[in-house]
Design a protein around this motif. Structure first.
Motif, PDB file in Angstrom:
ATOM      1  N   CYS A  50      18.087  20.073  -5.283  1.00  0.00           N
ATOM      2  CA  CYS A  50      18.743  19.026  -6.064  1.00  0.00           C
ATOM      3  C   CYS A  50      19.887  19.622  -6.870  1.00  0.00           C
ATOM      4  O   CYS A  50      19.682  20.550  -7.639  1.00  0.00           O
ATOM      5  CB  CYS A  50      17.741  18.368  -7.009  1.00  0.00           C
ATOM      6  SG  CYS A  50      18.536  17.216  -8.122  1.00  0.00           S
ATOM      7  N   CYS A  96      20.299  12.065 -12.168  1.00  0.00           N
ATOM      8  CA  CYS A  96      20.455  12.081 -10.719  1.00  0.00           C
ATOM      9  C   CYS A  96      21.872  11.696 -10.316  1.00  0.00           C
ATOM     10  O   CYS A  96      22.493  10.841 -10.925  1.00  0.00           O
ATOM     11  CB  CYS A  96      19.460  11.092 -10.131  1.00  0.00           C
ATOM     12  SG  CYS A  96      19.555  10.920  -8.379  1.00  0.00           S
ATOM     13  N   ALA A  97      22.384  12.366  -9.327  1.00  0.00           N
ATOM     14  CA  ALA A  97      23.723  12.050  -8.838  1.00  0.00           C
ATOM     15  C   ALA A  97      23.676  11.115  -7.639  1.00  0.00           C
ATOM     16  O   ALA A  97      24.710  10.793  -7.083  1.00  0.00           O
ATOM     17  CB  ALA A  97      24.446  13.333  -8.459  1.00  0.00           C
ATOM     18  N   CYS A 147      22.854  11.660  -4.602  1.00  0.00           N
ATOM     19  CA  CYS A 147      23.604  12.319  -3.552  1.00  0.00           C
ATOM     20  C   CYS A 147      22.851  12.328  -2.237  1.00  0.00           C
ATOM     21  O   CYS A 147      23.444  12.538  -1.177  1.00  0.00           O
ATOM     22  CB  CYS A 147      23.913  13.750  -3.953  1.00  0.00           C
ATOM     23  SG  CYS A 147      22.438  14.732  -4.191  1.00  0.00           S
ATOM     24  N   GLY A 148      21.564  12.140  -2.275  1.00  0.00           N
ATOM     25  CA  GLY A 148      20.821  12.103  -1.024  1.00  0.00           C
ATOM     26  C   GLY A 148      20.341  13.453  -0.537  1.00  0.00           C
ATOM     27  O   GLY A 148      19.769  13.545   0.548  1.00  0.00           O
ATOM     28  N   CYS A 186      17.901  15.329  -1.729  1.00  0.00           N
ATOM     29  CA  CYS A 186      16.452  15.462  -1.711  1.00  0.00           C
ATOM     30  C   CYS A 186      15.882  14.829  -0.445  1.00  0.00           C
ATOM     31  O   CYS A 186      14.988  15.375   0.192  1.00  0.00           O
ATOM     32  CB  CYS A 186      15.844  14.840  -2.968  1.00  0.00           C
ATOM     33  SG  CYS A 186      16.500  13.243  -3.395  1.00  0.00           S
TER      34      CYS A 186
HETATM   35  S1  SF4 Z   1      19.607  12.152  -5.084  1.00  0.00           S
HETATM   36 FE1  SF4 Z   1      17.913  13.593  -5.087  1.00  0.00          FE
HETATM   37  S2  SF4 Z   1      18.896  15.585  -4.795  1.00  0.00           S
HETATM   38 FE2  SF4 Z   1      20.518  14.173  -5.380  1.00  0.00          FE
HETATM   39  S3  SF4 Z   1      20.632  14.371  -7.589  1.00  0.00           S
HETATM   40 FE3  SF4 Z   1      19.245  12.685  -7.200  1.00  0.00          FE
HETATM   41  S4  SF4 Z   1      17.226  13.611  -7.194  1.00  0.00           S
HETATM   42 FE4  SF4 Z   1      18.698  15.265  -6.994  1.00  0.00          FE
END
Ligand code: SF4
Ligand code: SF4
Lengths: 308, 117, 360
Positions: B52, B76-77, B79-80, B82
């Motif tokens: 992450c 959380c960004a 971003c996918g 995870c």
């Molecule tokens: S989408 Fe998942 S990997 Fe991306 S920032 Fe959020 S928790 Fe972290």
């Protein structure tokens, strides 16, 4: 006495003009929005804006002269409201006298000068820059505008708007004889109102808000009101001078024709602001003196020749 | 004067900005919305936490049977990563919009709480 | 008239991102100006050294809000070169498609901004709406309008289905029509031309001295385009025209970007036509072998350069990003003389600033 108050406060004075100006602002914004594929504001938006501005905190930067800054919009407002008393509305002329056209034109240029002063007294760099621009612009559009507007007066042989309307009743609307003059007057009006595309003194990307950059709250609200009333009165004036054949009609028809003419002019103004980019100030000065002034002189020459 | 044509066309069509907020909200299939987890599949391996980029996930691990997987939606960004990193396909984005918050530090979602017997 | 100094920025209606210019003017003439940057410096290059390569893909995406995809593409390309893995052809084409769509929306955004700066709000509204179509495609295929998160090291994250390809074709056609209308409008707009023609011309020599790249350079007759000169895959297999103009003034920059929009839309069709079938990603190891690499690609604003050094661990030892905006920013003080105050927005817009890219 009572009728005087009625004229002053209700019709064609304060209330009527404010309502007209709010309607004009709404229509203008709505049309512009539709030209730009937007939805545009609901009908009460100008009023809501005005109330909002009047209820906001009133600030001026340090070193600005508060008294003068407060007086300037008030003086401009009274000047335009007074001018409004002399402009016939759908042929209704309570205070007409010989030479009222000159008085109207004089009163309508008071806000421009006050606008310049507002830039100077509110000490911001952008304000001063915008103020000097507004004066430069004033010299560029005012001359062709005045020459153009003297066309109808010369043609009817009178400097009274009512007289001009009466002679249009017999000769037909002056726009048929002076189309160039009409176009020049519209350009001049846009310049006077500092609307797009001649919003050079208050061009957002160049001088932020122009002379009014530092103004807030009620003063800003007053300035908005002044600009909008000026726009409405300018449109009324052009309607009377160039399309003013309504005087001889029966009053009901006259009102309808007047409203239609008003709407057409609003569409022209909004359309112009939608399709033209802003000129540079030197380009405007060049346009004004090299093209508009000679054109207006030609128009006047044509009118005088026709009179002979 | 083709701009005149464009303006007139624009005037005749219905405006483009009218859709929201009253129209239906169309969310594309791949939209990366709120994080959801399939608690059955998750084994607490921590691959998602490792990858992450925004420290949006945390694994508090006492033992193999005793761990918590925590998500901080405000960090959380979306971003996918995870979802990509999880070898078991347990964690993923749903299509739901994430609501805004005032206290970003307080917003903690316990995705999985496994307590040892 | 005496000299006054006007501050532009960090907050000014002209600027979309923060920077400060102190401009000396005398009346309506601009005498000169200085520039100050650094308001949006986020230390991304340093931060990248503390994160793994996988995490960095998402970090790099946040450098810019307009050309985010080309940043990650270039970064992934750099890492893949070090790793020595071959990215599937289909993945390369999908990356290129996203890059081109990004160029389209970046150029349309720019056209809107220049129109807004000269007071032509109608064009601004129209272009920005048309630009939504490009964004819609990207949102549809990747799930994000701005942060697409399309790339991963070793390929892309999604595949294009048949319906999606058909949808893209249809929307690109639609966009071509709109772009043609727009170009027609811009070319026939007298006041826009009056405002931009002859404003702040730059010679090819100046451009070369200042190492300026991208549309600004091409408008001055410097024929550079990384997609043709040092093609990152798959551009070596694609054919397209590079638009250049000789005048170097603001109008030439407008025309170059406008023409490029059309050319790019054509290229989108070519990419879709030539896109082969196959997998879209391969597995990539987490540790990158020791070595260093420089990769270059063509962002919407010009050449983008990534320097990457690896020490064999999971984190990059050094990442250096050279964005196209920085040299163009150096040109601004040079252009700010012998122009009118009203030309400042045109000059500023002309170089297509992206302060977030420049500051990082
Ligand atoms: S989408 Fe998942 S990997 Fe991306 S920032 Fe959020 S928790 Fe972290
Ligand atoms: S969600 Fe997946 S990667 Fe994350 S701890 Fe559970 S199994 Fe491991």
């Amino acid at each position: 006495m009572i009728s005087g108050l009625f004229y002053l406060l209700l019709f064609p004075g304060l209330l009527f003009q404010v309502i007209c100006s709010l309607f004009f602002e709404w229509l203008d914004r709505k049309l512009l929005a539709r030209f730009q594929r937007r939805v545009g504001p609901p009908w009460f938006q100008p009023l809501a804006d005005l109330i909002k501005l009047f209820s906001k905190e009133d600030l001026l930067p340090e070193g600005a002269n508060d008294l003068v800054a407060t007086l300037l919009p008030l003086i401009s407002l009274s000047a335009v409201l007074t001018a409004g008393l002399y402009i016939p509305i759908a042929g209704f002329t309570p205070f007409s006298f010989e030479g009222d056209l000159i008085v109207i034109l004089f009163l309508m240029s008071v806000p421009t000068l006050a606008y310049y002063l507002a830039g100077v007294v509110s000490v911001g760099v952008y304000s001063i820059l915008g103020g000097s621009r507004s004066l430069l612009q004033f010299f560029s559009y005012e001359v062709p505008l005045l020459i153009a507007l003297s066309g109808p007066a010369i043609m009817s042989g009178s400097w009274s708007v009512e007289q001009i309307m009466i002679s249009q009743g017999s000769m037909g609307p002056f726009i048929l004889f002076q189309p160039v003059g009409f176009v020049l007057a519209v350009v001049g009006l846009i310049g006077k109102l500092k609307r797009d595309p001649l919003d050079i003194p208050k061009a957002k990307s160049e001088v932020v808000g122009g002379p009014l950059t530092e103004f807030t709250g009620a003063k800003m609200g007053l300035w908005h009101l002044v600009m909008n009333i000026q726009a409405v009165l300018g449109i009324f004036l052009l309607t009377n001078l160039y399309l003013g054949w309504t005087k001889t009609f029966n009053p009901l028809v006259a009102v309808v024709v007047f409203i239609i003419e008003f709407l057409v002019l609003v569409v022209i103004l909004s359309g112009a602001s939608a399709i033209y980019a802003r000129l540079r100030i030197d380009q405007l000065a060049g346009l004004g003196w090299r093209i508009l002034v000679p054109l207006s002189l030609l128009q006047i020459g044509f009118v005088i020749l026709m009179g002979i | 004067m083709s701009i005149l044509k464009a303006v007139i066309n624009a005037f005749r069509k219905t405006p483009d900005t009218v859709k929201y907020p009253y129209g239906p909200l169309v969310i594309p299939k791949g939209f990366r919305g709120a994080i959801v987890i399939d608690t059955e599949k998750c084994s607490g391996c921590g691959l998602c936490v490792r990858d992450c980029p925004a420290a949006g996930l945390e694994l508090i691990k006492e033992s193999r049977q005793d761990y918590q997987l925590i998500h901080y939606p405000a960090r959380c960004a979306y971003c996918g990563q995870c979802e990509d990193s999880c070898a078991r396909g347990a964690i993923s984005h749903s299509n739901d919009l994430v609501e805004p918050t005032y206290d970003s530090d307080e917003w903690v979602v316990v995705l999985k709480h496994q307590s040892g017997d | 008239m005496n000299k006054i100094s006007i501050p532009i920025g960090p907050q000014h209606p002209l600027l979309k991102e923060p920077l400060t210019m102190n401009i000396d003017i005398s009346g309506e003439r601009v005498l000169g100006g200085t520039l100050r940057l650094g308001y949006v410096h986020r230390g991304i290059e340093r931060l990248a050294q503390q994160k793994t390569y996988v995490q960095n893909v998402h970090l790099i995406e946040r450098i810019c809000g307009i050309c985010s995809h080309v940043h990650t593409t270039t970064f992934c390309h750099a890492v893949e070169t070090l790793l020595g893995i071959d990215v599937p052809i289909r993945a390369q084409y999908i990356r290129a498609l996203m890059c081109e769509l990004e160029r389209v929306h970046s150029h349309l955004l720019w056209l809107g901004i220049i129109a807004k700066h000269v007071g032509l709000d109608t064009i601004f509204m129209h272009t920005w709406h048309d630009r939504e179509l490009a964004l819609d495609i990207m949102e549809e295929v990747s799930g994000g309008r701005v942060s697409h998160a399309a790339n991963q090291i070793g390929g892309v994250r999604f595949d294009l289905s048949q319906e999606q390809e058909a949808m893209i074709r249809k929307t690109v056609n639609d966009l071509s029509d709109k772009a043609n209308t727009l170009m027609d409008v811009i070319e026939n707009e007298p006041v826009l031309q009056a405002r931009t023609k002859g404003v702040a011309p730059l010679s090819a020599e100046t451009i070369k001295n200042y190492c300026v790249v991208g549309p600004v350079a091409r408008a001055s007759g410097v024929d550079v385009d990384m997609r043709r000169d040092h093609p990152p895959p798959p551009y070596d297999r694609l054919t397209f025209n590079v638009i250049t103009r000789q005048d170097g003034d603001a109008w030439a920059r407008t025309v170059v970007r406008a023409e490029e929009t059309r050319e790019t839309l054509k290229l989108c069709h070519t990419i879709l036509d030539e896109m082969p079938d196959g997998p879209v990603s391969v597995r990539a190891p987490r540790k990158v072998p020791e070595g260093e690499v420089v990769v270059r690609s063509e962002a919407p604003r010009g050449e983008l350069l990534y320097y990457l050094r690896s020490d064999g661990s999971e984190n990059p030892a050094r990442l250096k990003v050279r964005t196209p905006t920085l040299p163009a920013l150096n040109l601004i003080p040079k252009q700010l003389s012998a122009i009118h105050v009203a030309d400042i927005p045109v000059v500023m817009a002309g170089v297509d600033l992206c302060i977030a890219c420049a500051d990082r």
